[in-house]
Design an enzyme around this catalytic site. Structure first.
Site, PDB file in Angstrom:
ATOM      1  N   GLY A   7       0.905  -1.403   0.049  1.00 48.47           N
ATOM      2  CA  GLY A   7       0.040   0.021   0.031  1.00 48.47           C
ATOM      3  C   GLY A   7       0.707   1.103   0.026  1.00 48.47           C
ATOM      4  O   GLY A   7       0.048   2.416   0.077  1.00 48.47           O
ATOM      5  N   GLU A  13       4.564  -6.612   1.362  1.00 53.74           N
ATOM      6  CA  GLU A  13       4.043  -6.817   0.101  1.00 53.74           C
ATOM      7  C   GLU A  13       3.661  -5.549  -0.782  1.00 53.74           C
ATOM      8  O   GLU A  13       2.551  -5.216  -1.353  1.00 53.74           O
ATOM      9  CB  GLU A  13       2.388  -7.562   0.185  1.00 53.74           C
ATOM     10  N   PRO A  14       4.676  -4.839  -1.124  1.00 46.98           N
ATOM     11  CA  PRO A  14       4.616  -3.717  -2.168  1.00 46.98           C
ATOM     12  C   PRO A  14       4.133  -4.240  -3.429  1.00 46.98           C
ATOM     13  O   PRO A  14       4.904  -5.171  -3.898  1.00 46.98           O
ATOM     14  CB  PRO A  14       6.072  -3.054  -2.081  1.00 46.98           C
ATOM     15  N   GLY A  15       3.213  -3.468  -4.267  1.00 44.39           N
ATOM     16  CA  GLY A  15       3.072  -4.127  -5.349  1.00 44.39           C
ATOM     17  C   GLY A  15       3.345  -2.623  -6.297  1.00 44.39           C
ATOM     18  O   GLY A  15       4.152  -2.609  -7.286  1.00 44.39           O
ATOM     19  N   ARG A  16       2.243  -1.732  -6.257  1.00 43.40           N
ATOM     20  CA  ARG A  16       2.559  -0.425  -7.002  1.00 43.40           C
ATOM     21  C   ARG A  16       3.871   0.306  -6.842  1.00 43.40           C
ATOM     22  O   ARG A  16       4.408   0.551  -7.950  1.00 43.40           O
ATOM     23  CB  ARG A  16       1.456   0.575  -6.307  1.00 43.40           C
ATOM     24  N   ARG A  30      -7.884   3.426 -14.796  1.00 40.65           N
ATOM     25  CA  ARG A  30      -8.036   4.267 -13.442  1.00 40.65           C
ATOM     26  C   ARG A  30      -8.671   5.418 -13.333  1.00 40.65           C
ATOM     27  O   ARG A  30      -9.163   5.833 -12.170  1.00 40.65           O
ATOM     28  CB  ARG A  30      -6.411   4.112 -12.921  1.00 40.65           C
ATOM     29  N   TYR A  86     -11.399   5.463 -10.247  1.00 38.44           N
ATOM     30  CA  TYR A  86     -11.145   6.138  -9.213  1.00 38.44           C
ATOM     31  C   TYR A  86     -10.719   7.732  -9.423  1.00 38.44           C
ATOM     32  O   TYR A  86     -10.446   8.369  -8.592  1.00 38.44           O
ATOM     33  CB  TYR A  86      -9.666   5.775  -8.560  1.00 38.44           C
ATOM     34  N   CYS A 142     -16.150   4.172 -26.282  1.00 38.14           N
ATOM     35  CA  CYS A 142     -17.484   4.717 -26.396  1.00 38.14           C
ATOM     36  C   CYS A 142     -17.988   4.847 -24.883  1.00 38.14           C
ATOM     37  O   CYS A 142     -19.022   4.347 -24.568  1.00 38.14           O
ATOM     38  CB  CYS A 142     -18.420   3.735 -27.159  1.00 38.14           C
ATOM     39  N   GLU A 143     -17.363   5.786 -24.379  1.00 38.27           N
ATOM     40  CA  GLU A 143     -17.779   6.259 -22.705  1.00 38.27           C
ATOM     41  C   GLU A 143     -17.277   7.527 -22.704  1.00 38.27           C
ATOM     42  O   GLU A 143     -16.069   8.003 -22.963  1.00 38.27           O
ATOM     43  CB  GLU A 143     -17.033   5.273 -21.707  1.00 38.27           C
TER      44      GLU A 143
END
Ligand SMILES: *Cc1c(COP(=O)(O)O)cnc(C)c1O
Length: 433
Positions: free
Chosen positions: A249, A291-294, A331, A335, A362-363
């Site tokens: 996180g 547990e780093p991901g980002r 993303r 968010y 198409c959004e």
């Protein structure tokens, strides 16, 4: 000058990543294109690993959270760097298996692992399974029993800590679908049950309070709460816990408004709390997992696009459309995440106008950056969106039947394709009739 340390500008005024001219990369490999800087991924792995050695005597293991960017390639790189991985689905586990990842360094998460996934994990000898709920615990004990083994498990605990981040990525509070809570006794009860089961061994407890967090304080608070829980388990059940998994996180810089903490400082502060609380509670020092991901992959990635139609709606908004969008980076639509962009072929031009960079889906919500200050943009320019290494490729979809981009890894001036660009043939691959 840019949010990520690995980006520079060359004498042609082109953006450079890992000694590779991004305009050349776009020409050679086409756009949209994910580019990953392997050297920066390795460097980030080493920062965490070295900090674990320095501040906690190496009595721990850094796990790369695969969901941030899961591929054979990333599994191989983090394995070479001596990290473990966490996986959150059968598909991620399958990728780790195929990459030859040592299973004793694999940790399997998820709030609703299916029976098939549990069997697949046990069959492959996954080192630790992080149990989320009672159904899973019973299934796991039964599956391990059938194979005549004792499975190491940990428990996903909600420590009741507010992580000060977007509510969609907060996970430590009682009102969360992940794990079991401390404050209502649920966590204690499930561990007491597990401690009496023959085919599981309670190896550790785990928490993960959220993502893109910029304060050290919630991590310290969570570590303290978890250590006290370990103390309670010892006092009340005479159960000694070997491992404390503190999740990931750690926040990164997407725009200049973000102010991340140096990664090693998390380990430094958290180690102190763990040692102090262990002393106070008279429990042994646990083996620590993080547990780093980002923070390992996001700064190492950029996405290259080609600018298409530009629509200047007088007194309303100027839209600049690119050849990708929410399919390769959902993303913003999920968010309202912010990013920084650079005109790769005119990298240090002054930013003189406000534009909205839109995708081709198409959004109306298919936006990459709303109200970005950019230099003059022309049709055919190469646009680089920065810090896209995490949760872009891994969240990509084929919405509008747009093929997913290729992934190119760069290192010391060399570039290689590590994930092929999808073709139209791939798009219909599973269609029958
Ligand atoms: C998502 C996740 C992580 C990684 O989070 P980042 O914000 O990418 O560091 C770690 N552990 C668990 C259990 C997760 O779900």
């Amino acid at each position: 000058m840019f949010v990520s340390e690995n980006l520079t500008v060359n004498n042609k005024n082109h953006l450079v990543i890992g000694k590779n001219d991004t305009v050349e990369l776009a020409k050679e490999f086409g756009t949209p294109l994910y580019v990953l800087d392997e050297d920066l991924i390795r460097k980030n792995c080493r920062i965490y690993k070295d900090a674990m050695d320095k501040y906690y005597g190496g009595k721990g293991l850094v796990l790369y959270a695969n969901k941030a960017f899961c591929s054979l390639y990333t599994c191989r790189i983090v394995n070479e760097e001596g990290l473990g991985v966490d996986v959150v689905s059968g598909g991620e586990l399958y990728t780790a298996v195929k990459a030859g990842f040592p299973m004793d360094r694999v940790y399997f998460h998820g709030n609703n692992k299916t029976d098939d996934e549990i069997e697949f994990a046990v069959e492959n000898g996954v080192g630790n399974i992080i149990v989320d709920n009672i159904y899973e615990l019973e299934k796991l004990n039964e599956t391990a029993g059938k194979r005549g083994i004792i499975q190491n498990i940990m428990f996903r605990i909600k420590p009741g800590v507010d992580a000060h981040t977007h509510s969609f990525v907060q996970t430590g509070q009682i009102d969360s679908k992940f794990g079991v809570a401390l404050e209502n006794g649920e966590a204690f009860e499930i561990i007491e049950k597990a401690s009496k089961m023959p085919n599981v061994r309670v190896n550790g407890v785990h928490c993960h309070i959220g993502s893109q967090i910029f304060d050290i304080e919630p991590f310290c608070k969570a570590a303290e709460v978890m250590m006290n829980f370990i103390g309670d388990l010892k006092d009340r059940l005479d159960l000694e816990i070997d491992c404390l998994n503190l999740g990931g996180g750690y926040g990164i810089m997407y725009t200049e408004n973000d102010d991340p903490v140096p990664y090693d400082e998390y380990i430094q502060h958290v180690s102190e709390i763990v040692k102090k609380t262990a002393g106070e509670r008279g429990v042994k020092l646990p083996f620590i997992l993080m547990e780093p991901g980002r923070s390992i992959v996001a700064p190492a990635g950029i996405t290259l696009y080609t600018v298409g139609g530009i629509k200047d709606i007088k007194n309303v908004r100027k839209y600049v459309s690119v050849d990708g969008g929410m399919g390769d980076n959902p993303r913003y639509i999920m968010y309202e995440s912010e990013y920084e962009a650079v005109i790769a072929n005119n990298a240090d031009a002054a930013r003189t106008e406000k534009v909205t960079i839109a995708g081709k889906c198409c959004e109306s919500g298919d936006i990459l950056i709303r109200d970005a200050m950019m230099p003059e943009i022309n049709v055919g320019d190469t646009l680089a969106v920065l810090a896209t290494g995490a949760y872009n490729y891994s969240m990509a979809s084929n919405y509008n039947r747009i093929p997913r981009p290729a992934v190119v890894a760069v290192s010391d001036g060399k570039a290689k394709v590590v994930v092929k660009r999808e073709t139209y043939e791939d798009i219909i691959r599973n269609d029958i009739m």
